[in-house]
Design an enzyme around this catalytic site. Structure first.
Site, mmCIF file in Angstrom:
data_model
loop_
_atom_site.group_PDB
_atom_site.id
_atom_site.type_symbol
_atom_site.label_atom_id
_atom_site.label_comp_id
_atom_site.label_asym_id
_atom_site.label_seq_id
_atom_site.Cartn_x
_atom_site.Cartn_y
_atom_site.Cartn_z
ATOM 1 N N CYS A 97 1.128 -0.859 -0.266
ATOM 2 C CA CYS A 97 -0.174 0.452 -0.408
ATOM 3 C C CYS A 97 0.169 1.228 -0.395
ATOM 4 O O CYS A 97 1.524 1.075 0.744
ATOM 5 C CB CYS A 97 -0.938 0.141 1.073
ATOM 6 S SG CYS A 97 -1.453 1.560 1.716
ATOM 7 N N CYS A 120 -0.906 3.942 -6.540
ATOM 8 C CA CYS A 120 -1.351 3.270 -6.064
ATOM 9 C C CYS A 120 -2.058 1.895 -6.100
ATOM 10 O O CYS A 120 -2.587 1.509 -7.140
ATOM 11 C CB CYS A 120 -3.079 4.265 -5.355
ATOM 12 S SG CYS A 120 -4.602 3.252 -4.876
HETATM 13 N N1 DGL Z 1 -4.176 0.968 -1.558
HETATM 14 C C1 DGL Z 1 -3.741 1.683 -1.941
HETATM 15 C C2 DGL Z 1 -2.213 2.473 -1.718
HETATM 16 O O1 DGL Z 1 -1.198 2.040 -2.545
HETATM 17 C C3 DGL Z 1 -4.555 2.407 -0.410
HETATM 18 C C4 DGL Z 1 -6.059 3.077 -0.745
HETATM 19 C C5 DGL Z 1 -6.842 3.693 -0.282
HETATM 20 O O2 DGL Z 1 -6.950 2.767 0.839
HETATM 21 O O3 DGL Z 1 -7.339 4.602 -0.339
HETATM 22 O O4 DGL Z 1 -2.666 3.506 -1.663
#
Ligand code: DGL
Length: 260
Positions: free
Chosen positions: A75, A189
């Site tokens: 993440c 993301c």
């Molecule tokens: N998948 C996550 C990232 O890479 C977070 C997405 C979220 O929960 O806003 O930032």
């Protein structure tokens, strides 16, 4: 901790499955415990204290209940908010994070203009500001916060995904390979690779989309190797899926995106 122990992987939800896919391809003998914090998603608009608190709680659970030998923070938002705090608390545990691929993009771009799509938390982070400043001589970066996009992907809401992608592509500027146009788009993301086809159709075939799953998987292999923690042959790995949301929702996403 031993080489037979599993590797923990977490994200706010299903986005980290894009990283898990690459990890499983790179490390087929390893067992992974994937934790989707869907009950607390999205992280991107919640602020650092919330995200670091969740990251800490998830790591504690993965260590206590699953005896993980390494952690992949799949993440960008959680990495930017506080991977250093996790490392400080567990100095012996190999911890790999995910960062928007500004550096590879700065090498790939021919027009010198790169767009970075990420959550508001990631876009506003010190890590991304420092990275951008260090690459300023190579490329101009358009940092585009994409509020709501991870949540729409999480909910598998195709219409909302398309509308939001259209909005953010429009806001970022003109994409293409001509002078002054954005020819490289960083998917900053881990949810966004699951909107890759939509984004590619909007920005055009000339524009390169850059994601981070494979380099993160290679980095994980290097760290495990250096620590003598690679699972020895023979053997086939596997995957345990955990979530603070619905088990069915995660299983369906894994089926869709991971063939699990
Ligand atoms: N998948 C996550 C990232 O890479 C977070 C997405 C979220 O929960 O806003 O930032």
């Amino acid at each position: 901790m031993s080489a037979q122990d599993p590797i923990g992987v977490f994200d706010s939800g299903v986005g980290g499955l894009s990283v898990l896919r690459a990890l499983r391809a790179e490390l087929p003998r390893e067992h992974f415990v994937y934790f989707a914090d869907t009950g607390h998603a999205p992280y991107g608009e919640k602020g650092d204290p919330f995200v670091t608190e969740r990251s800490r709680a998830i790591l504690d659970e993965l260590l206590e209940a699953h005896r993980i030998k390494a952690l992949v923070v799949a993440c960008n938002t959680a990495t930017a908010a506080g991977i250093h705090l996790l490392r400080e608390a567990h100095p012996k545990l190999p911890i790999v994070g995910v960062e928007p691929a500004l550096k590879p993009a700065s090498v790939l771009t021919l027009t010198g203009k790169v767009a970075v799509f990420a959550t508001r938390g990631t876009i506003n982070s010190q890590r991304v500001a420092t990275l951008r400043d260090s690459l300023q001589h190579l490329a101009q970066f358009v940092l585009q916060p994409c509020d709501g996009l991870a949540a729409a992907i999480e909910a598998h809401d195709r219409e909302a995904v398309r509308d939001l992608c259209e909005k953010y592509v429009r806001e970022a500027g003109t994409f293409g390979s001509g002078e002054g146009e954005i020819d490289t788009l960083v998917l900053g993301c881990t949810h966004y690779p699951f909107a890759r086809d939509v984004l590619q159709s909007l920005v055009g075939a000339d524009v390169r989309l850059v994601e981070t799953g494979e380099p993160v998987a290679r980095q994980t292999r290097r760290m495990l190797d250096a620590a003598g923690l690679l699972r020895p042959a023979p053997g086939r790995g596997g995957c345990t899926l955990l979530t603070t949301g619905s088990d069915d929702h995660l299983a369906a996403a894994a089926q869709r995106w991971l063939d699990a």
